[in-house]
Write an enzyme that holds these catalytic residues in place. Structure first.
Site, PDB file in Angstrom:
ATOM      1  N   ASP A  13      37.225 -15.067  11.003  1.00 19.32           N
ATOM      2  CA  ASP A  13      36.174 -15.625  11.871  1.00 19.32           C
ATOM      3  C   ASP A  13      35.265 -16.598  11.124  1.00 19.32           C
ATOM      4  O   ASP A  13      34.097 -16.755  11.462  1.00 19.32           O
ATOM      5  CB  ASP A  13      35.313 -14.512  12.492  1.00 19.32           C
ATOM      6  CG  ASP A  13      36.134 -13.439  13.178  1.00 19.32           C
ATOM      7  OD1 ASP A  13      36.968 -13.802  14.024  1.00 19.32           O
ATOM      8  OD2 ASP A  13      35.957 -12.253  12.861  1.00 19.32           O
ATOM      9  N   LYS A  16      37.918 -21.452  10.730  1.00 13.61           N
ATOM     10  CA  LYS A  16      39.123 -22.157  10.278  1.00 13.61           C
ATOM     11  C   LYS A  16      39.622 -23.146  11.318  1.00 13.61           C
ATOM     12  O   LYS A  16      40.063 -24.244  10.980  1.00 13.61           O
ATOM     13  CB  LYS A  16      40.229 -21.144   9.958  1.00 13.61           C
ATOM     14  CG  LYS A  16      39.901 -20.218   8.792  1.00 13.61           C
ATOM     15  CD  LYS A  16      41.001 -19.209   8.543  1.00 13.61           C
ATOM     16  CE  LYS A  16      41.135 -18.207   9.666  1.00 13.61           C
ATOM     17  NZ  LYS A  16      39.953 -17.324   9.838  1.00 13.61           N
ATOM     18  N   HIS A  41      40.723 -18.773  17.454  1.00 19.20           N
ATOM     19  CA  HIS A  41      40.049 -19.969  16.963  1.00 19.20           C
ATOM     20  C   HIS A  41      39.338 -20.668  18.118  1.00 19.20           C
ATOM     21  O   HIS A  41      39.910 -20.844  19.190  1.00 19.20           O
ATOM     22  CB  HIS A  41      41.056 -20.927  16.315  1.00 19.20           C
ATOM     23  CG  HIS A  41      41.629 -20.397  15.037  1.00 19.20           C
ATOM     24  ND1 HIS A  41      42.697 -20.976  14.385  1.00 19.20           N
ATOM     25  CD2 HIS A  41      41.270 -19.330  14.277  1.00 19.20           C
ATOM     26  CE1 HIS A  41      42.971 -20.286  13.286  1.00 19.20           C
ATOM     27  NE2 HIS A  41      42.123 -19.286  13.217  1.00 19.20           N
ATOM     28  N   THR A 239      44.686  -6.336   7.794  1.00 18.65           N
ATOM     29  CA  THR A 239      45.726  -6.673   8.754  1.00 18.65           C
ATOM     30  C   THR A 239      47.077  -6.390   8.100  1.00 18.65           C
ATOM     31  O   THR A 239      47.135  -5.832   7.006  1.00 18.65           O
ATOM     32  CB  THR A 239      45.594  -8.138   9.216  1.00 18.65           C
ATOM     33  OG1 THR A 239      46.449  -8.360  10.345  1.00 18.65           O
ATOM     34  CG2 THR A 239      45.927  -9.119   8.104  1.00 18.65           C
ATOM     35  N   VAL A 299      36.510 -13.692  19.429  1.00 16.61           N
ATOM     36  CA  VAL A 299      37.232 -14.421  20.474  1.00 16.61           C
ATOM     37  C   VAL A 299      38.368 -13.573  21.036  1.00 16.61           C
ATOM     38  O   VAL A 299      38.632 -13.574  22.232  1.00 16.61           O
ATOM     39  CB  VAL A 299      37.791 -15.750  19.903  1.00 16.61           C
ATOM     40  CG1 VAL A 299      38.671 -16.439  20.932  1.00 16.61           C
ATOM     41  CG2 VAL A 299      36.651 -16.664  19.481  1.00 16.61           C
ATOM     42  N   ALA A 410      29.658 -27.554   7.420  1.00 17.77           N
ATOM     43  CA  ALA A 410      29.585 -27.578   8.881  1.00 17.77           C
ATOM     44  C   ALA A 410      28.237 -27.021   9.310  1.00 17.77           C
ATOM     45  O   ALA A 410      27.865 -25.916   8.927  1.00 17.77           O
ATOM     46  CB  ALA A 410      30.722 -26.760   9.490  1.00 17.77           C
TER      47      ALA A 410
END
EC number: 6.3.4.4
Length: 428
Positions: A13, A16, A41, A239, A299, A410
């Protein structure tokens, strides 16, 4: 030409997709190389949000080809739905710009059901998304998997389904006592989806190989983050794939092709979804403020993300695990105008101070060493000439402790709100 890898340097998160979307403007290929639709994303273009789970972030650029590599576990239901949803918004997706590896391992209804019942029947929650990712990778490793190309052949598909179901059937019936689709029901669904999606099947290994040989620009887009890597991450709260740069070689291309840039995407703070250790987690109003201002809701899962200060020992560890060449720092604007700003530069652990995490460390037992930073304010478009002095200090602190440069910044949700300090693409 350039081979560029985008790696999440935290617990996923990190933004990317935004960086991948921006780089895709100059890329010929954007390649997903691991994970599945457990990724999420968010791209913001002209104020409009686009959500992606399987399809690479290059899809918004007409000239860019999108590749789903063989390291991805593919839910054909999710892929079909995502293609349909994006096409309905006017995004062009066809066999001309989307290429799915014939060797992707397929996620079936059995994988998703097994994922769900396991999580609900254990006292030690991992925080799985319930998308069937782990069970699909299990079948892949135990050689019981179904490949994308198997969906196109009735006899092969039925045979592979029988192999996959044999063991799970006993678990569903005798251990978990849940209903499950019959083999024929699952066969009918998967074969129909295979016929619909067959147009996208491709030899992606050769597509990538030929693009590199021709001097094309290739961007490899990772999912999740290094700290969720099955080998390098905070096991067992990880994961099921290699989210580090190693996943590029196992899931998309060969080690014979060099990588020009490995960019570690990093939030200006730290977040985590689900269970697991989190040394700098904030449980007070500051954490809630970051959560709210940063829109920290998953998301894919819709779950609230846990928030905390930037953790430099973990970031330095991620940099070493993936041989990062630089950091792309995101969501800097979320920290703007805060009354208090801190960063973790090290840990107190077992009677000593350490400044880089390592695989055997027990993150539940560390005490973060926090230093106070001067708050900064961002009220306009950020350029190299107007970066606030306090923000410069924050950036320099990160660079000094991690040992690699920050190559982009960013400071807002749109693709225009990124300041690049480096051109990742080679000239000429």
């Amino acid at each position: 030409m350039s081979n560029i890898v985008i790696v999440g340097a935290q617990w996923g998160d990190e933004g990317k997709g935004k960086i991948a979307d921006t780089l895709a403007e100059k890329a010929d290929l954007v390649v997903r190389y691991q994970g599945g639709n457990n990724a999420g994303h968010t791209l913001v273009v002209n104020g409009k949000k686009t959500f992606l789970h399987l399809i690479p972030s290059g899809v918004l650029h007409q000239h860019t080809k999108c590749v789903i590599g063989h390291g991805v576990v593919l839910d054909p239901v999710a892929l079909d739905e995502e293609i349909t949803r994006l096409q309905a918004t006017g995004i062009a997706i066809s066999a001309e710009n989307l290429f799915v590896s014939e060797s992707c391992t397929i996620i079936t209804s059995y994988h998703k059901l097994l994922d769900a019942v396991r999580e609900s029947n254990t006292s030690e929650k991992i925080g799985t998304t319930g998308k069937g990712i782990g069970p699909a990778y299990e079948d892949k490793v135990s050689r019981k998997g179904i490949k994308f190309k198997h969906l196109f052949d009735k006899d092969v598909l039925r045979s592979r389904l029988a192999i996959s179901l044999a063991e799970k059937e006993t678990l569903f019936r005798d251990l978990y006592k849940v209903e499950y689709p019959t083999l024929e029901q699952e066969f009918d669904k998967l074969f129909a989806l295979g016929q619909k999606l067959k147009q996208y099947a491709a030899d992606t290994f050769s597509i990538i190989d030929q693009a590199i040989a021709a001097g094309k620009n290739v961007v490899y887009e990772g999912a999740q983050g290094v700290l969720l890597d099955v080998d390098y991450g905070t096991y067992p709260f990880v994961t099921s794939s290699n989210t580090s740069v190693a996943g590029v070689y196992s899931g998309a291309t060969t080690a014979g092709h060099g990588l020009d840039h490995v960019i570690g995407i990093t939030k200006a703070y730290t977040t985590r979804v689900g269970e697991g250790p989190f040394p700098t987690e904030l449980f007070d109003d500051v954490g809630k403020f970051i959560q709210h201002k940063g829109g920290e809701i998953g998301v894919t899962t819709g779950r609230i993300r846990r928030c905390g200060w930037l953790d430099l020992p973990l970031l330095k560890y991620s940099a070493k695990c993936s041989n990062l060449t630089s950091i792309a720092l995101t969501k800097v604007d979320v920290l703007s105008d805060m009354d208090t700003l801190k960063v973790c530069i090290g840990y107190k652990y077992e009677g000593r101070e350490i400044y880089c995490a390592y695989p055997g460390i027990d993150l539940y037992k560390v005490e973060p060493i926090l230093v106070e930073m001067e708050p900064f304010s961002i009220n306009e478009t950020v350029t190299k000439d107007n970066i606030p002095a306090a923000l410069k200090t924050y950036l320099k602190t990160i660079e000094n402790h991690v040992g690699i440069p920050i190559s982009s910044l960013a400071y807002g949700p749109s693709r225009e709100q990124i300041l690049f300090f480096e051109d990742y693409f080679k000239k000429g």
